[in-house]
Design an enzyme around this catalytic site. Structure first.
Site, PDB file in Angstrom:
ATOM      1  N   GLY A  12       0.811  -1.213   0.000  1.00  0.00           N
ATOM      2  CA  GLY A  12       0.000   0.000   0.000  1.00  0.00           C
ATOM      3  C   GLY A  12       0.843   1.261   0.000  1.00  0.00           C
ATOM      4  O   GLY A  12       0.377   2.321   0.400  1.00  0.00           O
ATOM      5  N   GLY A  13       2.097   1.137  -0.470  1.00  0.00           N
ATOM      6  CA  GLY A  13       2.985   2.294  -0.463  1.00  0.00           C
ATOM      7  C   GLY A  13       3.080   2.970  -1.828  1.00  0.00           C
ATOM      8  O   GLY A  13       2.199   2.810  -2.681  1.00  0.00           O
ATOM      9  N   GLY A  15       5.093   2.520  -4.548  1.00  0.00           N
ATOM     10  CA  GLY A  15       5.140   1.657  -5.723  1.00  0.00           C
ATOM     11  C   GLY A  15       3.839   0.906  -5.937  1.00  0.00           C
ATOM     12  O   GLY A  15       3.394   0.713  -7.078  1.00  0.00           O
ATOM     13  N   ASP A  39      -4.254   0.167   8.921  1.00  0.00           N
ATOM     14  CA  ASP A  39      -5.613   0.360   8.392  1.00  0.00           C
ATOM     15  C   ASP A  39      -5.586   0.811   6.937  1.00  0.00           C
ATOM     16  O   ASP A  39      -6.520   1.446   6.449  1.00  0.00           O
ATOM     17  CB  ASP A  39      -6.357   1.400   9.250  1.00  0.00           C
ATOM     18  CG  ASP A  39      -5.619   2.741   9.261  1.00  0.00           C
ATOM     19  OD1 ASP A  39      -4.484   2.799   8.714  1.00  0.00           O
ATOM     20  OD2 ASP A  39      -6.158   3.719   9.801  1.00  0.00           O
ATOM     21  N   HIS A 215      24.557   0.972  -1.179  1.00  0.00           N
ATOM     22  CA  HIS A 215      24.179   1.667   0.060  1.00  0.00           C
ATOM     23  C   HIS A 215      25.017   1.241   1.281  1.00  0.00           C
ATOM     24  O   HIS A 215      25.616   2.105   1.936  1.00  0.00           O
ATOM     25  CB  HIS A 215      22.676   1.486   0.348  1.00  0.00           C
ATOM     26  CG  HIS A 215      21.805   2.101  -0.712  1.00  0.00           C
ATOM     27  ND1 HIS A 215      20.597   1.574  -1.103  1.00  0.00           N
ATOM     28  CD2 HIS A 215      21.987   3.203  -1.479  1.00  0.00           C
ATOM     29  CE1 HIS A 215      20.070   2.318  -2.044  1.00  0.00           C
ATOM     30  NE2 HIS A 215      20.889   3.321  -2.298  1.00  0.00           N
TER      31      HIS A 215
END
Ligand code: NAI
Length: 407
Positions: A12-13, A15, A39, A215
């Site tokens: 649900g982010g 991307g 939620d 990284h």
């Protein structure tokens, strides 16, 4: 493609909004979303009827607007999974296990499971958590997300800041999987013209050529000799690279290439030539955007694509910054990145002094123990996706289908 396909996006982010939205605008796709976090499903479902706006920033600076609408957003895998032909995992790697466990009871034969991006050890985790069911699936592992993107307003508005030109993907087919079509056609259909999906030779290549070496190596190079005093501004991450950082990164990359070469010798017929040095990779992928191509350090310092990208820092008081060691550059790229890489090198009998040095420092910042001396025998190996966690031997990794994995 024949007929309508059901594409399920897990997550649900940033991307996940883009992928679910782009899928929904394609006529031959029914786009569903499964999000298990907090939620999110309820919050997104409330917005569903009004549709999702994707703002795309074009190369010439102009913007295109796409209005789109996934057909379902739910947190219930029983609603989302049955009938899904393709299941995309579009979440940070630490959340993959949770989604594998949620979909396992409902997943049908001949499903294509896609890691977008996969991060290292995606296939191992899939085989481990789906068990025998993984044998009837095909796994696709993408090296990264196809775009740089960020949510503007949850469930309503997401922005694509730029597309990659090409994107590598490997495939691994279970021995009971009867999917006959090319499984990379559907992702290409969703992405559109850019990026061009490029088939990578095999899934171990995808791990060894991946850019998650950058990284941790740069974090170690920058902060291992830090005196602990806050900085008055955030240092540039890529464009601030110094000689020592470049030497470390180059050393780690040499070890990945050496591992690929050793594996090629041990597994007859295997081509690992896609695993190239990180400097060559920069020249191939960012050639036009680099103004000084003399060496790895200058190439990264003068790569326009990195303009303004700084170190992950926490502001402890106004104008005072300290490095954020909890950020995904370490929390994701170590256990689901360089530790599985180290694991593969260890199975191939390749010594990795640079990688060991970087992992030793990173694990101390993460309060974990993966490496003991130069061996992956630490107590926290269970929190990684190294092949050693699953007791794999080198030969288990290369039989060409999933049944070689331990169930
Ligand atoms: P994101 O940071 O937007 O992901 C957040 C989502 O992950 C949340 O909305 C939730 O659905 C899920 N999540 C967060 N915490 C969770 C938890 N504790 N348990 C379960 N689920 C949780 O991620 P984004 O930006 O969509 O990136 C996805 C992957 O793609 C990451 O691995 C990232 O490193 C990679 N990537 C992202 C790029 C971008 O431009 N956003 C570019 C290149 C790679």
């Amino acid at each position: 493609m024949d007929g309508k396909l059901v594409v399920l996006t897990c997550g649900g982010g940033n991307g996940a909004h883009c992928l679910a939205g782009l899928s929904a605008m394609r006529p031959k796709i029914e786009s569903r979303v499964l999000t298990l976090y907090s939620d999110e499903a309820e919050r997104w479902a409330v917005e569903l009827d009004s549709g999702l706006l994707i703002t795309v920033r074009n190369d010439d600076g102009s913007k295109s607007l796409i209005k789109t609408k996934p057909s379902m957003v739910t947190k219930d895998p029983q609603n989302a999974v049955p009938g899904a032909n393709y299941i995309f995992f579009v979440v940070p790697a630490f959340a993959h296990a949770q989604y594998f466990e949620a979909i396992a009871p409902y997943i049908e034969d001949n499903t294509v499971i896609v890691g977008l991006p996969s991060h290292a050890g995606f296939e191992f985790e899939c085989a481990d958590l789906l068990g025998e069911k993984a044998n009837a699936c095909t796994i696709v592992a993408f090296e990264s997300l196809p775009f740089v993107c960020r949510l503007i307003e949850f469930g309503k508005n997401v922005e694509i800041l730029g597309f990659k030109d090409t994107l590598g993907a490997s495939t691994l087919k279970g021995k009971r999987c009867n999917v006959t079509q090319s499984v990379l056609e559907l992702p290409q259909y969703i992405f559109g013209d850019r990026p061009k999906v490029r088939r990578v030779q095999n899934y171990i290549t995808t791990i060894l050529m991946a850019k998650f070496i950058v990284h941790p190596s740069l974090m170690y190079g920058k902060w291992s000799q830090w005196d602990g005093r806050p900085l008055s501004e955030k240092p540039l991450f890529y464009q601030g690279i110094d000689k020592r950082q470049a030497e470390l990164l180059s050393g780690v990359s040499d070890e990945c290439v050496a591992t690929a070469k050793a594996i090629e010798k041990m597994v007859p017929g295997l081509d690992m030539s896609d695993v190239i040095h990180v400097f060559d990779w920069y020249l191939n992928y960012y050639g036009d955007q680099i103004s000084d191509k003399s060496n790895l350090m200058t190439a990264m310092r003068t790569n326009k694509a990195y303009d303004g990208l700084d170190h992950p820092m926490k502001e402890i008081e106004p104008g005072k910054y300290v490095p954020d060691f909890t950020y995904r550059y370490l929390s994701e790229d170590v256990p689901m990145g360089i530790v599985p890489m180290k694991g593969i090198a260890e199975l191939a009998g390749v010594s990795t002094p640079y990688l060991d040095e970087v992992i030793t420092w990173c694990q101390s910042k993460l309060n974990k123990e993966f490496l003991v001396g130069n061996k992956l025998t630490g107590k926290d190996l269970k929190d990684t996706r190294a092949p050693q966690k699953y007791d794999y031997k080198l030969e288990d990794l290369f039989s060409g289908n999933l049944n070689s994995f331990r169930y």
